[in-house]
Design a protein around this motif. Structure first.
Motif, mmCIF file in Angstrom:
data_model
loop_
_atom_site.group_PDB
_atom_site.id
_atom_site.type_symbol
_atom_site.label_atom_id
_atom_site.label_comp_id
_atom_site.label_asym_id
_atom_site.label_seq_id
_atom_site.Cartn_x
_atom_site.Cartn_y
_atom_site.Cartn_z
ATOM 1 N N TYR A 193 51.400 35.345 43.896
ATOM 2 C CA TYR A 193 51.517 34.503 45.085
ATOM 3 C C TYR A 193 50.150 34.351 45.769
ATOM 4 C CZ TYR A 193 52.707 32.984 49.806
ATOM 5 O OH TYR A 193 52.746 32.301 50.995
ATOM 6 N N ILE A 194 49.440 35.461 45.916
ATOM 7 C CA ILE A 194 48.119 35.413 46.545
ATOM 8 C C ILE A 194 47.189 34.505 45.743
ATOM 9 C CG2 ILE A 194 46.105 36.786 47.205
ATOM 10 C CD1 ILE A 194 48.007 39.191 47.558
ATOM 11 N N ALA A 195 47.272 34.652 44.411
ATOM 12 C CA ALA A 195 46.433 33.817 43.547
ATOM 13 C C ALA A 195 46.721 32.338 43.773
ATOM 14 C CB ALA A 195 46.664 34.193 42.078
ATOM 15 N N GLY A 196 47.983 32.014 44.045
ATOM 16 C CA GLY A 196 48.348 30.626 44.314
ATOM 17 C C GLY A 196 47.713 30.109 45.585
ATOM 18 N N SER A 197 47.583 30.957 46.589
ATOM 19 C CA SER A 197 46.979 30.556 47.854
ATOM 20 C C SER A 197 45.454 30.455 47.745
ATOM 21 C CB SER A 197 47.358 31.548 48.952
ATOM 22 O OG SER A 197 46.636 31.270 50.142
ATOM 23 N N VAL A 198 44.874 31.422 47.040
ATOM 24 C CA VAL A 198 43.419 31.423 46.857
ATOM 25 C C VAL A 198 43.014 30.362 45.835
ATOM 26 C CG1 VAL A 198 41.465 32.810 46.023
ATOM 27 C CG2 VAL A 198 43.168 33.845 47.521
ATOM 28 N N ASN A 199 43.962 30.048 44.961
ATOM 29 C CA ASN A 199 43.744 29.104 43.858
ATOM 30 C C ASN A 199 42.816 29.693 42.801
ATOM 31 O OD1 ASN A 199 43.999 26.776 42.341
ATOM 32 N ND2 ASN A 199 42.364 25.695 43.429
ATOM 33 N N THR A 200 43.249 30.832 42.284
ATOM 34 C CA THR A 200 42.506 31.463 41.196
ATOM 35 C C THR A 200 43.490 32.252 40.348
ATOM 36 O OG1 THR A 200 40.642 32.897 40.625
ATOM 37 C CG2 THR A 200 41.973 33.563 42.494
ATOM 38 N N ASN A 201 42.959 33.042 39.431
ATOM 39 C CA ASN A 201 43.760 33.820 38.513
ATOM 40 C C ASN A 201 44.243 35.110 39.188
ATOM 41 O OD1 ASN A 201 44.160 35.794 36.202
ATOM 42 N ND2 ASN A 201 43.829 33.858 35.127
ATOM 43 N N ALA A 202 45.453 35.532 38.863
ATOM 44 C CA ALA A 202 46.021 36.732 39.493
ATOM 45 C C ALA A 202 45.221 37.985 39.154
ATOM 46 C CB ALA A 202 47.475 36.909 39.066
ATOM 47 N N ALA A 203 44.571 37.997 38.001
ATOM 48 C CA ALA A 203 43.787 39.185 37.637
ATOM 49 C C ALA A 203 42.568 39.319 38.549
ATOM 50 C CB ALA A 203 43.362 39.103 36.177
ATOM 51 N N VAL A 204 42.041 38.188 38.983
ATOM 52 C CA VAL A 204 40.922 38.222 39.931
ATOM 53 C C VAL A 204 41.375 38.873 41.230
ATOM 54 C CG1 VAL A 204 39.403 36.780 41.347
ATOM 55 C CG2 VAL A 204 39.784 36.205 38.932
ATOM 56 N N ILE A 205 42.550 38.488 41.669
ATOM 57 C CA ILE A 205 43.115 39.065 42.904
ATOM 58 C C ILE A 205 43.343 40.560 42.740
ATOM 59 C CG2 ILE A 205 45.081 39.022 44.480
ATOM 60 C CD1 ILE A 205 43.272 36.517 44.585
ATOM 61 N N ARG A 206 43.915 40.940 41.619
ATOM 62 C CA ARG A 206 44.204 42.369 41.415
ATOM 63 C C ARG A 206 42.923 43.181 41.314
ATOM 64 N NH1 ARG A 206 48.726 40.363 38.147
ATOM 65 N NH2 ARG A 206 47.590 40.641 36.201
ATOM 66 N N ARG A 207 41.884 42.563 40.755
ATOM 67 C CA ARG A 207 40.601 43.283 40.669
ATOM 68 C C ARG A 207 40.055 43.569 42.064
ATOM 69 N NH1 ARG A 207 36.531 39.588 38.093
ATOM 70 N NH2 ARG A 207 37.622 39.935 36.142
ATOM 71 N N ILE A 208 40.129 42.583 42.944
ATOM 72 C CA ILE A 208 39.644 42.769 44.309
ATOM 73 C C ILE A 208 40.562 43.722 45.071
ATOM 74 C CG2 ILE A 208 39.167 41.586 46.492
ATOM 75 C CD1 ILE A 208 38.335 39.138 44.808
ATOM 76 N N MET A 209 41.875 43.610 44.821
ATOM 77 C CA MET A 209 42.809 44.541 45.455
ATOM 78 C C MET A 209 42.513 45.979 45.019
ATOM 79 S SD MET A 209 46.429 42.456 45.557
ATOM 80 C CE MET A 209 47.292 44.020 45.586
ATOM 81 N N GLY A 210 42.083 46.135 43.797
ATOM 82 C CA GLY A 210 41.689 47.470 43.333
ATOM 83 C C GLY A 210 40.556 48.040 44.162
ATOM 84 N N MET A 211 39.597 47.178 44.510
ATOM 85 C CA MET A 211 38.485 47.630 45.358
ATOM 86 C C MET A 211 38.972 47.988 46.753
ATOM 87 S SD MET A 211 35.602 44.805 44.270
ATOM 88 C CE MET A 211 34.703 44.922 42.712
ATOM 89 N N LEU A 212 39.899 47.195 47.279
ATOM 90 C CA LEU A 212 40.435 47.474 48.618
ATOM 91 C C LEU A 212 41.251 48.771 48.608
ATOM 92 C CD1 LEU A 212 41.522 43.845 49.636
ATOM 93 C CD2 LEU A 212 39.469 45.086 50.370
ATOM 94 N N SER A 213 41.921 49.036 47.494
ATOM 95 C CA SER A 213 42.678 50.294 47.361
ATOM 96 C C SER A 213 41.734 51.481 47.339
ATOM 97 C CB SER A 213 43.498 50.288 46.067
ATOM 98 O OG SER A 213 44.520 49.315 46.137
ATOM 99 N N ARG A 214 40.688 51.367 46.522
ATOM 100 C CA ARG A 214 39.742 52.480 46.411
ATOM 101 C C ARG A 214 39.058 52.759 47.759
ATOM 102 N NH1 ARG A 214 37.483 49.675 42.101
ATOM 103 N NH2 ARG A 214 39.452 49.374 41.025
ATOM 104 N N ALA A 215 38.977 51.730 48.598
ATOM 105 C CA ALA A 215 38.385 51.904 49.928
ATOM 106 C C ALA A 215 39.435 52.340 50.939
ATOM 107 C CB ALA A 215 37.728 50.597 50.377
ATOM 108 N N ASN A 216 40.643 52.619 50.446
ATOM 109 C CA ASN A 216 41.731 53.087 51.317
ATOM 110 C C ASN A 216 42.084 52.111 52.427
ATOM 111 O OD1 ASN A 216 42.342 55.705 50.135
ATOM 112 N ND2 ASN A 216 40.263 56.269 50.778
#
Lengths: 139, 139
Positions: B27-50
């Motif tokens: 869903y986020i990828a649809g709003s950003v207009n990119t691939n879902a893996a790109v979103i998950r990669r960035i979400m991974g960074m946000l997770s690691r930053a707690n």
DNA sequence: TGTTAATGTAACTATATCAGTTACATTAAA
DNA sequence: TTTAATGTAACTGATATAGTTACATTAACA
């Protein structure tokens, strides 16, 4: 990350000033520890920004602006690509069907512009002359 | 130039907040207009930053920090590579035989650190909540 | 006037970063 | 048990960067 062209450019300008312009790109390259063509490429950018002047075949570089008037912001803009000088990349082509996708760029514009402005304000308040004096005081 | 990962990360956090976390990376990828893996990669960074938490197989993303406490600086540091967060690249290995080559990095350090600090001060004073409110006010 | 040497610039290389893409193992909800 | 989402790795193409080589142009000067 802002390219090291910026710090090299300041290095170049400091050398020009401290040697009254009587140096070659080869000499500058020796101090920076790189290739003379790299130096000449950056000097080309400084020339196009009207900060210095030099002529093919002639040793010597002239400062067009007095050193105390050359700010870090002048240098930053001279060597920064692209010409728009935007510090933050904004993702484009977001989904207009979505409230966030439709408004994210406008919402981000003000704070990011302010962040960039505050950085540039510091650059504008720092001159190459200050660096020259700092270097002299350390030797 | 600061990567668009930064603006995308803010986009992601705004969407999470405005949807109470009940959204997928698709869903986020649809709003950003990119691939879902790109979103998950960035979400991974946000997770690691707690900043957020999510679990494989489970729909839903949790904000670990309240949205009004997540600053742009938190996000910037979460997605910025390398980890040193240096804004300006400094040329290294300059000629120690030369007065300028010997002192240029030390001379540049203070003003460049100050420029970066002033930028970060603005980022620290801006929250993702402000962006959410701005977006809401535009719709 | 001919030699020498420096500048300005183009072309090419290697490296790194970036965003996008595909693929898939892992996990849990239904 | 099926379905679907997450987390992550591997790869691609595009772009920026700094270094390198080469050379035409220009002027100083012997």
């Amino acid at each position: 990350m802002i390219s090291s062209r910026f710090s090299v450019a300041i290095h170049i300008l400091a050398l020009i000033d401290m040697n009254d312009g009587k140096i070659t790109s080869e000499y500058i390259a020796g101090s920076v520890n790189t290739n003379a063509a790299v130096i000449r490429r950056i000097m080309g950018m400084l020339s196009r920004a009207n900060l210095i002047a030099s002529r093919p075949g002639v040793v010597g570089i002239k400062l067009i602006k007095p050193i105390k008037e050359i700010t870090f912001l002048d240098v930053y803009r001279a060597v920064d690509l692209p010409e728009e000088h935007e510090l933050f990349a904004l993702h484009q082509d977001t989904n207009l069907q979505c409230e966030v996708g439709r408004n994210i760029q406008s919402a981000l514009e003000k704070p990011l512009r302010e962040a960039q402005s505050q950085m540039e304000r510091v650059l504008e308040g720092t001159t190459v002359e200050q660096i020259v004096q700092d270097i002299r005081s350390r030797s």
